[in-house]
Each structure stands twice: as C-alpha cells, then as structure tokens.
Design a protein around this motif. Structure first.
Motif, PDB file in Angstrom:
ATOM      1  N   PHE A  27       0.723  -1.094  -0.249  1.00  0.00           N
ATOM      2  CA  PHE A  27      -0.088  -0.075  -0.182  1.00  0.00           C
ATOM      3  C   PHE A  27       0.984   1.177   0.097  1.00  0.00           C
ATOM      4  CE2 PHE A  27      -2.969  -3.343   1.486  1.00  0.00           C
ATOM      5  CZ  PHE A  27      -4.333  -3.296   1.163  1.00  0.00           C
ATOM      6  N   LEU A  28       0.640   2.086  -0.620  1.00  0.00           N
ATOM      7  CA  LEU A  28       1.163   3.558  -0.999  1.00  0.00           C
ATOM      8  C   LEU A  28       1.145   4.295   0.682  1.00  0.00           C
ATOM      9  CD1 LEU A  28       1.632   5.500  -2.639  1.00  0.00           C
ATOM     10  CD2 LEU A  28      -0.159   7.176  -2.350  1.00  0.00           C
ATOM     11  N   ASN A  29       2.569   4.860   0.996  1.00  0.00           N
ATOM     12  CA  ASN A  29       2.917   5.128   2.244  1.00  0.00           C
ATOM     13  C   ASN A  29       3.124   4.397   3.071  1.00  0.00           C
ATOM     14  OD1 ASN A  29       2.931   7.612   0.691  1.00  0.00           O
ATOM     15  ND2 ASN A  29       1.318   7.764   1.538  1.00  0.00           N
ATOM     16  N   HIS A  30       3.055   2.921   3.079  1.00  0.00           N
ATOM     17  CA  HIS A  30       4.023   1.414   4.012  1.00  0.00           C
ATOM     18  C   HIS A  30       5.245   0.962   3.555  1.00  0.00           C
ATOM     19  CE1 HIS A  30      -0.423   2.571   5.054  1.00  0.00           C
ATOM     20  NE2 HIS A  30      -0.053   2.238   6.240  1.00  0.00           N
ATOM     21  N   THR A  31       6.526   0.792   4.329  1.00  0.00           N
ATOM     22  CA  THR A  31       7.035   0.132   4.055  1.00  0.00           C
ATOM     23  C   THR A  31       7.287  -0.766   3.870  1.00  0.00           C
ATOM     24  OG1 THR A  31       8.309  -0.005   5.745  1.00  0.00           O
ATOM     25  CG2 THR A  31       9.197   2.387   4.329  1.00  0.00           C
ATOM     26  N   LYS A  32       6.236  -1.816   5.224  1.00  0.00           N
ATOM     27  CA  LYS A  32       5.539  -3.041   4.561  1.00  0.00           C
ATOM     28  C   LYS A  32       4.754  -3.660   4.152  1.00  0.00           C
ATOM     29  CE  LYS A  32       6.596  -4.811   8.690  1.00  0.00           C
ATOM     30  NZ  LYS A  32       6.569  -4.846   9.957  1.00  0.00           N
ATOM     31  N   GLU A  33       4.276  -4.910   3.271  1.00  0.00           N
ATOM     32  CA  GLU A  33       3.238  -5.371   3.133  1.00  0.00           C
ATOM     33  C   GLU A  33       2.362  -5.464   4.316  1.00  0.00           C
ATOM     34  OE1 GLU A  33       3.971  -7.687  -0.721  1.00  0.00           O
ATOM     35  OE2 GLU A  33       4.738  -8.666   1.439  1.00  0.00           O
ATOM     36  N   LYS A  34       1.193  -5.362   4.169  1.00  0.00           N
ATOM     37  CA  LYS A  34      -0.002  -5.201   4.721  1.00  0.00           C
ATOM     38  C   LYS A  34      -0.744  -6.874   4.796  1.00  0.00           C
ATOM     39  CE  LYS A  34       1.196  -0.980   7.061  1.00  0.00           C
ATOM     40  NZ  LYS A  34       1.514  -0.954   8.857  1.00  0.00           N
ATOM     41  N   GLU A  35      -1.089  -7.206   6.012  1.00  0.00           N
ATOM     42  CA  GLU A  35      -2.482  -8.773   5.755  1.00  0.00           C
ATOM     43  C   GLU A  35      -3.431  -8.338   5.361  1.00  0.00           C
ATOM     44  OE1 GLU A  35      -3.799 -11.285   8.679  1.00  0.00           O
ATOM     45  OE2 GLU A  35      -1.517 -12.483   8.548  1.00  0.00           O
ATOM     46  N   VAL A  36      -4.257  -8.528   4.913  1.00  0.00           N
ATOM     47  CA  VAL A  36      -5.655  -7.797   4.178  1.00  0.00           C
ATOM     48  C   VAL A  36      -5.889  -9.277   4.090  1.00  0.00           C
ATOM     49  CG1 VAL A  36      -5.003  -5.777   2.778  1.00  0.00           C
ATOM     50  CG2 VAL A  36      -4.131  -8.182   1.554  1.00  0.00           C
ATOM     51  N   ARG A  37      -7.452  -9.977   3.946  1.00  0.00           N
ATOM     52  CA  ARG A  37      -8.735 -10.419   4.209  1.00  0.00           C
ATOM     53  C   ARG A  37      -9.396 -10.345   2.722  1.00  0.00           C
ATOM     54  NH1 ARG A  37      -8.183 -13.112   9.543  1.00  0.00           N
ATOM     55  NH2 ARG A  37      -6.814 -12.366  10.533  1.00  0.00           N
ATOM     56  N   LEU A  38      -9.614 -11.980   2.262  1.00  0.00           N
ATOM     57  CA  LEU A  38     -10.625 -11.363   1.367  1.00  0.00           C
ATOM     58  C   LEU A  38     -12.464 -11.651   1.634  1.00  0.00           C
ATOM     59  CD1 LEU A  38     -10.879 -12.670  -1.918  1.00  0.00           C
ATOM     60  CD2 LEU A  38     -11.326 -14.464  -0.916  1.00  0.00           C
ATOM     61  N   ILE A  39     -12.907 -10.258   0.969  1.00  0.00           N
ATOM     62  CA  ILE A  39     -14.001 -10.473   1.376  1.00  0.00           C
ATOM     63  C   ILE A  39     -15.014 -10.556  -0.145  1.00  0.00           C
ATOM     64  CG2 ILE A  39     -13.576  -9.212   2.914  1.00  0.00           C
ATOM     65  CD1 ILE A  39     -14.128  -6.579   2.083  1.00  0.00           C
ATOM     66  N   ASP A  40     -16.583 -10.716  -0.314  1.00  0.00           N
ATOM     67  CA  ASP A  40     -17.260 -10.606  -1.235  1.00  0.00           C
ATOM     68  C   ASP A  40     -17.926  -9.260  -0.699  1.00  0.00           C
ATOM     69  OD1 ASP A  40     -18.850 -11.244  -3.769  1.00  0.00           O
ATOM     70  OD2 ASP A  40     -20.850 -12.172  -2.327  1.00  0.00           O
ATOM     71  N   HIS A  41     -17.616  -8.243  -1.969  1.00  0.00           N
ATOM     72  CA  HIS A  41     -18.086  -7.100  -1.924  1.00  0.00           C
ATOM     73  C   HIS A  41     -18.988  -6.880  -2.927  1.00  0.00           C
ATOM     74  CE1 HIS A  41     -18.628  -2.812  -1.260  1.00  0.00           C
ATOM     75  NE2 HIS A  41     -17.769  -2.881  -0.296  1.00  0.00           N
ATOM     76  N   SER A  42     -20.050  -5.788  -2.580  1.00  0.00           N
ATOM     77  CA  SER A  42     -20.706  -5.916  -3.681  1.00  0.00           C
ATOM     78  C   SER A  42     -20.582  -5.181  -4.599  1.00  0.00           C
ATOM     79  CB  SER A  42     -22.347  -5.063  -3.045  1.00  0.00           C
ATOM     80  OG  SER A  42     -21.699  -3.864  -2.461  1.00  0.00           O
ATOM     81  N   GLU A  43     -19.533  -4.399  -4.963  1.00  0.00           N
ATOM     82  CA  GLU A  43     -18.971  -3.606  -5.869  1.00  0.00           C
ATOM     83  C   GLU A  43     -18.266  -4.460  -6.661  1.00  0.00           C
ATOM     84  OE1 GLU A  43     -15.775  -0.516  -4.349  1.00  0.00           O
ATOM     85  OE2 GLU A  43     -17.995  -0.245  -3.947  1.00  0.00           O
ATOM     86  N   LYS A  44     -17.953  -5.760  -6.655  1.00  0.00           N
ATOM     87  CA  LYS A  44     -17.386  -6.712  -7.620  1.00  0.00           C
ATOM     88  C   LYS A  44     -18.542  -7.735  -8.609  1.00  0.00           C
ATOM     89  CE  LYS A  44     -16.108 -11.187  -6.633  1.00  0.00           C
ATOM     90  NZ  LYS A  44     -15.627 -12.414  -5.778  1.00  0.00           N
ATOM     91  N   VAL A  45     -19.380  -7.413  -7.783  1.00  0.00           N
ATOM     92  CA  VAL A  45     -20.697  -7.465  -9.638  1.00  0.00           C
ATOM     93  C   VAL A  45     -20.450  -6.019 -10.209  1.00  0.00           C
ATOM     94  CG1 VAL A  45     -22.975  -8.086  -9.683  1.00  0.00           C
ATOM     95  CG2 VAL A  45     -22.087  -8.377  -7.714  1.00  0.00           C
ATOM     96  N   LEU A  46     -21.279  -4.965  -9.948  1.00  0.00           N
ATOM     97  CA  LEU A  46     -20.781  -4.254 -10.882  1.00  0.00           C
ATOM     98  C   LEU A  46     -19.088  -3.989 -11.739  1.00  0.00           C
ATOM     99  CD1 LEU A  46     -21.802  -1.309  -8.749  1.00  0.00           C
ATOM    100  CD2 LEU A  46     -23.256  -2.155 -10.036  1.00  0.00           C
ATOM    101  N   LEU A  47     -18.173  -4.393 -11.190  1.00  0.00           N
ATOM    102  CA  LEU A  47     -17.142  -4.324 -11.507  1.00  0.00           C
ATOM    103  C   LEU A  47     -16.637  -5.731 -12.781  1.00  0.00           C
ATOM    104  CD1 LEU A  47     -14.568  -3.280  -9.245  1.00  0.00           C
ATOM    105  CD2 LEU A  47     -14.834  -2.087 -11.097  1.00  0.00           C
ATOM    106  N   LYS A  48     -16.966  -6.449 -12.275  1.00  0.00           N
ATOM    107  CA  LYS A  48     -17.657  -8.121 -13.245  1.00  0.00           C
ATOM    108  C   LYS A  48     -18.348  -7.839 -14.772  1.00  0.00           C
ATOM    109  CE  LYS A  48     -17.615 -12.577 -12.994  1.00  0.00           C
ATOM    110  NZ  LYS A  48     -15.978 -12.926 -13.426  1.00  0.00           N
TER     111      LYS A  48
END
Length: 144
Positions: A27-48
């Motif tokens: 991520f921007l302005n972060h020197t180390k990688e950050k842990e993220v978690r998988l979710i199902d977001h409603s925006e995903k359908v619009l992008l797909k």
C-alpha cells in the motif's frame, strides 16, 4: 462492513467463509506489506459486468492487525451474525467513529495478466480521505 465481511466468498471455484483467507499486499506510504483478508463486496458485481476478466477479488483490513484477528474470530464463532440478528446497531454504539479525527483509506488495485507469454503484475495504489462516498469514487477511478 461487518455484514459484508461475514458473507461467503467464491475463490478459485471454492466457497470460503468471508474474512478468513488472507494474503499480503503493498500500500502507498507503507514500507512493509500489510495483511489483507478476502471478502465478497457488492462492488465486485458492477466491476465484473464492466471488465472482461476471469476473476475479481476484494481484499480488505483495518489498520490494526490484532483487530482484524479479533473480528475474524468473532465472525468464525458466529458472534457477529448473532449480534446482527439481535441488534444490528449494537456495534456502532460500542465502537464510536470520531468524525473529527482524520482517517485515510489506502487503496490498491493489482492486475495480473499474460503479456508476451509472461505473467505480469501491475499495481496502482493511492491514499484518500476515508468516507464511504469518496472511497467508493476512488475505487471506481482506480478500476478504470
């Protein structure tokens, strides 16, 4: 947000509980990688609907990893679902958002593909003031 992360996710043709699968991202302005978690977001359908791609995955986290683990545990044992059924406003009463405190959202779009028979990864990252409207508009801009 807690209801969103509690939804099941389809990932690599498997149905997984939301907010359980994790990975690291830059991520921007972060020197180390950050842990993220998988979710199902409603925006995903619009992008797909707009993009011709095989897979779109949404990964998220809060800025404190211990809080992410705590929320994941509460989701796993079913506590978040129970709270939503009994009183869906409970957590907003317990956890207060301070609108006077400046908070930023860090967004990253990662695109993987094949160029000249080689797998390539392109990453676009930015930071924006965090409110739902602005964050959603920036997400849409990054997707474009």
């Amino acid at each position: 947000m807690l209801k969103i992360i509690s939804q099941p996710v389809i990932f690599q043709n498997k149905v997984l509980p939301g907010f359980t699968k994790n990975r690291k991202m830059h991520f921007l302005n972060h020197t180390k990688e950050k842990e993220v978690r998988l979710i199902d977001h409603s925006e995903k359908v619009l992008l797909k609907d707009k993009l011709t791609t095989a897979a779109i995955n949404y990964w998220t986290s809060w800025n404190v990893n211990a809080f992410n683990k705590q929320i994941s545990l509460l989701r796993r044992i079913g506590f978040i679902g129970i709270i939503h059924k009994v009183n869906n406003k409970f957590l907003s009463k317990v956890i207060k958002h301070n609108p006077n405190k400046n908070e930023n959202a860090f967004l990253t779009v990662e695109v993987k593909g094949i160029v000249d028979n080689k797998e390539r990864v392109k990453i676009v990252s930015l930071s924006t003031f965090s409110d739902y409207h602005t964050t959603a508009m920036v997400t849409a801009s990054l997707a474009k």
